[in-house]
Design an enzyme around this catalytic site. Structure first.
Site, short mmCIF file in Angstrom:
data_model
loop_
_atom_site.label_atom_id
_atom_site.label_comp_id
_atom_site.label_asym_id
_atom_site.label_seq_id
_atom_site.Cartn_x
_atom_site.Cartn_y
_atom_site.Cartn_z
N HIS A 56 -8.95 1.19 -0.26
CA HIS A 56 -10.37 1.17 0.13
C HIS A 56 -10.90 2.58 0.17
O HIS A 56 -10.16 3.53 0.45
CB HIS A 56 -10.55 0.48 1.49
CG HIS A 56 -9.71 1.06 2.58
ND1 HIS A 56 -8.37 0.74 2.72
CD2 HIS A 56 -9.97 1.97 3.54
CE1 HIS A 56 -7.87 1.42 3.75
NE2 HIS A 56 -8.83 2.18 4.25
N MET A 57 -12.18 2.69 -0.09
CA MET A 57 -12.88 3.98 -0.03
C MET A 57 -13.84 3.92 1.16
O MET A 57 -14.64 2.99 1.26
CB MET A 57 -13.65 4.18 -1.33
CG MET A 57 -14.55 5.39 -1.37
SD MET A 57 -15.57 5.36 -2.88
CE MET A 57 -14.40 5.93 -4.10
N HIS A 58 -13.74 4.88 2.06
CA HIS A 58 -14.69 4.99 3.16
C HIS A 58 -15.95 5.68 2.64
O HIS A 58 -15.87 6.71 1.96
CB HIS A 58 -14.14 5.86 4.29
CG HIS A 58 -12.89 5.35 4.94
ND1 HIS A 58 -12.88 4.74 6.18
CD2 HIS A 58 -11.59 5.36 4.54
CE1 HIS A 58 -11.64 4.41 6.51
NE2 HIS A 58 -10.83 4.78 5.52
N ARG A 90 -18.71 -3.40 6.66
CA ARG A 90 -18.79 -2.34 7.66
C ARG A 90 -17.44 -2.17 8.36
O ARG A 90 -16.77 -3.16 8.68
CB ARG A 90 -19.87 -2.65 8.70
CG ARG A 90 -21.25 -2.72 8.09
CD ARG A 90 -22.36 -2.78 9.14
NE ARG A 90 -23.62 -3.04 8.47
CZ ARG A 90 -24.33 -2.13 7.80
NH1 ARG A 90 -23.89 -0.88 7.74
NH2 ARG A 90 -25.45 -2.45 7.18
P1 5GP Z 1 -7.56 3.72 6.76
O1 5GP Z 1 -7.10 4.34 8.05
O2 5GP Z 1 -6.52 2.78 6.20
O3 5GP Z 1 -8.06 4.71 5.76
O4 5GP Z 1 -8.83 2.87 7.13
C1 5GP Z 1 -8.74 1.58 7.63
C2 5GP Z 1 -10.07 1.28 8.29
O5 5GP Z 1 -10.16 -0.10 8.45
C3 5GP Z 1 -10.22 1.92 9.66
O6 5GP Z 1 -11.36 2.78 9.68
C4 5GP Z 1 -10.40 0.71 10.60
O7 5GP Z 1 -11.36 0.93 11.61
C5 5GP Z 1 -10.82 -0.38 9.64
N1 5GP Z 1 -10.41 -1.72 10.02
C6 5GP Z 1 -9.18 -2.09 10.49
N2 5GP Z 1 -9.16 -3.42 10.73
C7 5GP Z 1 -10.40 -3.89 10.40
C8 5GP Z 1 -10.98 -5.18 10.45
O8 5GP Z 1 -10.37 -6.18 10.82
N3 5GP Z 1 -12.28 -5.28 10.03
C9 5GP Z 1 -12.99 -4.19 9.61
N4 5GP Z 1 -14.26 -4.41 9.23
N5 5GP Z 1 -12.46 -2.96 9.56
C10 5GP Z 1 -11.18 -2.81 9.95
#
Ligand code: 5GP
Ligand code: ZN
Length: 114
Positions: free
Chosen positions: A100-102, A29
């Protein structure tokens, strides 16, 4: 990657709320969810972004979609719909340099970039 936060979560060195794990993919999550369902579908292999992936990673990238599809089905998201997002590069909003994929669902998503 010793300084990669997602590698540390995958290795169990820092906590994560896991919803799926196999030998190639881990799903946990998001710590700061933008919707009621906000999962991060992440390969165990450290690939900094889609830009750094290669043709050797093709099956792994395909598996990310398969895992997303199966989780969406299991969690009953197919009717309401869900969104899959892969931010690639700082300019596109990528903040964690581990591919990563959301998977986002559970609220109306009217906003569109396209
Ligand atoms: P990005 O912006 O790289 O597409 O998405 C990174 C995501 O990782 C963000 O939505 C952020 O909230 C999440 N994230 C950052 N640090 C952590 C963490 O330590 N644990 C978790 N579970 N999510 C994280
Ligand atoms: Zn990593």
């Amino acid at each position: 990657m010793t300084d990669c936060i997602f590698c540390k979560i995958i290795a169990g060195e820092i906590p994560g709320q896991f919803v799926y794990r196999d030998d190639e993919i881990v799903v946990f999550r998001d710590i700061n969810p933008t919707a009621p369902v906000h999962l991060l579908i992440t390969p165990r292999k450290h690939i900094a972004s889609n830009t750094e992936a290669t043709s050797a990673d093709e099956a792994l990238l395909g598996k990310m979609f398969t895992v997303a599809r199966n989780l969406a089905t299991e969690q009953g998201l197919n009717t309401s719909g869900y969104r899959l997002i892969i931010n690639t590069g700082a300019g596109a909003g990528q903040t964690v340099l581990h591919l990563h994929m959301h998977l986002i669902a559970g609220k109306p998503m009217g906003e569109r970039l396209l």
